[in-house]
Design a protein around this motif. Structure first.
Motif, short mmCIF file in Angstrom:
data_model
loop_
_atom_site.label_atom_id
_atom_site.label_comp_id
_atom_site.label_asym_id
_atom_site.label_seq_id
_atom_site.Cartn_x
_atom_site.Cartn_y
_atom_site.Cartn_z
N LEU A 36 0.89 -1.16 0.00
CA LEU A 36 0.00 0.00 0.00
C LEU A 36 0.92 1.20 0.00
CD1 LEU A 36 -2.94 1.05 0.20
CD2 LEU A 36 -2.65 1.01 2.70
N THR A 37 0.67 2.16 -0.88
CA THR A 37 1.67 3.21 -1.07
C THR A 37 1.03 4.55 -1.44
OG1 THR A 37 3.74 3.72 -2.26
CG2 THR A 37 2.05 2.53 -3.50
N ALA A 38 1.84 5.55 -1.47
CA ALA A 38 1.52 6.88 -1.98
C ALA A 38 0.65 7.71 -1.05
CB ALA A 38 0.92 6.80 -3.38
N GLY A 39 -0.24 8.52 -1.66
CA GLY A 39 -0.97 9.55 -0.95
C GLY A 39 -1.78 9.11 0.24
N CYS A 40 -2.37 7.93 0.18
CA CYS A 40 -3.17 7.49 1.32
C CYS A 40 -2.32 7.36 2.58
CB CYS A 40 -3.87 6.17 1.01
SG CYS A 40 -2.79 4.76 0.74
N LEU A 41 -1.01 7.26 2.41
CA LEU A 41 -0.10 7.16 3.55
C LEU A 41 0.43 8.54 3.95
CD1 LEU A 41 1.90 3.97 2.51
CD2 LEU A 41 -0.18 4.12 3.91
N PHE A 42 1.13 9.22 3.03
CA PHE A 42 1.76 10.47 3.43
C PHE A 42 0.75 11.59 3.66
CE2 PHE A 42 2.29 10.61 -1.27
CZ PHE A 42 1.70 11.83 -1.56
N ASP B 268 11.03 -0.82 -6.25
CA ASP B 268 11.62 0.04 -7.28
C ASP B 268 10.60 1.07 -7.76
OD1 ASP B 268 14.08 -1.23 -7.24
OD2 ASP B 268 13.77 -2.32 -9.12
N GLY B 269 9.34 0.68 -7.84
CA GLY B 269 8.29 1.62 -8.23
C GLY B 269 8.08 2.70 -7.18
N ILE B 270 8.09 2.33 -5.92
CA ILE B 270 7.96 3.30 -4.84
C ILE B 270 9.13 4.27 -4.88
CG2 ILE B 270 7.95 3.59 -2.32
CD1 ILE B 270 6.47 0.82 -2.22
N ARG C 111 10.47 5.62 -7.25
CA ARG C 111 10.43 6.50 -8.40
C ARG C 111 9.35 7.58 -8.32
NH1 ARG C 111 13.84 5.28 -12.15
NH2 ARG C 111 12.65 6.23 -13.84
N TYR C 112 8.74 7.79 -7.18
CA TYR C 112 7.82 8.92 -7.07
C TYR C 112 8.58 10.21 -7.32
CZ TYR C 112 4.15 5.91 -5.22
OH TYR C 112 3.19 4.94 -5.06
N LEU C 113 7.92 11.21 -7.82
CA LEU C 113 8.57 12.46 -8.22
C LEU C 113 9.09 13.27 -7.04
CD1 LEU C 113 5.93 13.45 -10.91
CD2 LEU C 113 8.29 12.69 -11.34
N VAL C 114 8.39 13.20 -5.91
CA VAL C 114 8.77 13.96 -4.71
C VAL C 114 9.40 12.99 -3.72
CG1 VAL C 114 7.91 15.42 -2.84
CG2 VAL C 114 6.87 15.59 -5.13
N ALA C 115 10.63 13.26 -3.34
CA ALA C 115 11.41 12.29 -2.55
C ALA C 115 10.70 11.84 -1.27
CB ALA C 115 12.79 12.86 -2.23
N CYS C 116 10.13 12.77 -0.52
CA CYS C 116 9.55 12.38 0.78
C CYS C 116 8.28 11.56 0.65
CB CYS C 116 9.31 13.60 1.66
SG CYS C 116 7.95 14.66 1.13
N THR C 117 7.74 11.44 -0.56
CA THR C 117 6.52 10.64 -0.76
C THR C 117 6.83 9.20 -1.15
OG1 THR C 117 6.22 11.25 -3.10
CG2 THR C 117 5.25 12.72 -1.43
N CYS C 118 8.08 8.85 -1.19
CA CYS C 118 8.50 7.47 -1.50
C CYS C 118 8.33 6.62 -0.25
CB CYS C 118 9.95 7.43 -1.98
SG CYS C 118 10.26 8.33 -3.51
N VAL C 119 7.11 6.20 -0.01
CA VAL C 119 6.78 5.40 1.17
C VAL C 119 5.80 4.30 0.78
CG1 VAL C 119 7.18 7.25 2.85
CG2 VAL C 119 4.91 6.99 1.82
N GLY C 120 5.90 3.19 1.47
CA GLY C 120 4.95 2.10 1.25
C GLY C 120 4.92 1.18 2.46
N ILE C 121 3.80 0.53 2.64
CA ILE C 121 3.68 -0.47 3.69
C ILE C 121 3.60 -1.83 3.03
CG2 ILE C 121 2.31 -1.34 5.62
CD1 ILE C 121 1.34 1.51 6.11
N ASP C 122 4.52 -2.71 3.40
CA ASP C 122 4.53 -4.07 2.88
C ASP C 122 3.32 -4.80 3.45
OD1 ASP C 122 5.03 -6.88 2.54
OD2 ASP C 122 7.16 -6.42 2.27
#
Length: 192
Positions: free
Chosen positions: A35-41, A121-123, A125-136
């Protein structure tokens, strides 16, 4: 303000949809599912500004990696499984097989994209560095290739692993329109 992975996970889990998705996705056992991206950050930024953790979340991104079948049909089957398992949540869940992104990215975004080796690897590559987050999804562990401090402090920097200045500026401006306190560090600025 000190901020660590436990703080981040606690804030992300204050969005009840995130909690439900993590449980339901685990049962589906998609390979390397995150689970990744905006729903997290966005939960972090929303809570910092006194909003509900799930305020304004447009969609919930799910990355997985399956290079055993790169057909659209295989990815569509995974998308339909997730949709069936989450339909009652009343949210949009975007599912993408990161093993296939290189096949369509250039046509959609106008930039080359390499074949990836993992969902992470996909996580990365987000454009904004601090948004590179995901929950395994398998173990609930946070994946974050960089420090969480910029996320906590609201500092938006271009991601050097996927440096596309024009797309970065547009994405950062979109975030700053919703959270005006965010600070955008111009891509050509000297590192802090």
């Amino acid at each position: 303000m000190s901020f660590d992975s436990d703080d981040f996970l606690a804030m992300a889990r204050r969005n009840p949809v995130n909690v439900a998705l993590l449980a339901r996705l685990r049962a589906l056992a998609l390979p390397q599912c995150h689970l990744t991206a905006g729903c997290l950050f966005q939960a972090v930024w929303n809570l910092r500004t006194g909003r509900a953790a799930d305020a304004g979340v447009k969609d919930y991104d799910v990355f997985y990696f399956d290079d055993s079948d790169l057909s659209w049909e295989a990815e569509d089957a995974a998308i339909r499984r997730v949709q069936a398992a989450t339909a009652d949540l009343g949210v949009t869940v975007e599912v993408r097989n990161q093993a296939r992104v290189h096949r369509w990215y250039a046509a959609r975004f106008g930039a080359a994209y390499p074949a990836l080796r993992s969902a992470r690897d996909g996580i990365d590559r987000y454009l904004v560095a601090c948004t590179c987050v995901g929950i395994d999804v398998a173990d609930g562990a946070l994946y974050v290739p960089d420090s969480l401090q910029d996320l906590a402090d609201g500092i938006l920097r271009i991601n050097p692993r996927h440096a596309l200045p024009d797309l970065f500026r547009a994405k950062a401006a979109s975030y700053q329109a919703r959270w005006p306190w965010l600070q955008v560090i111009a891509p050509d600025a000297a590192p802090a």
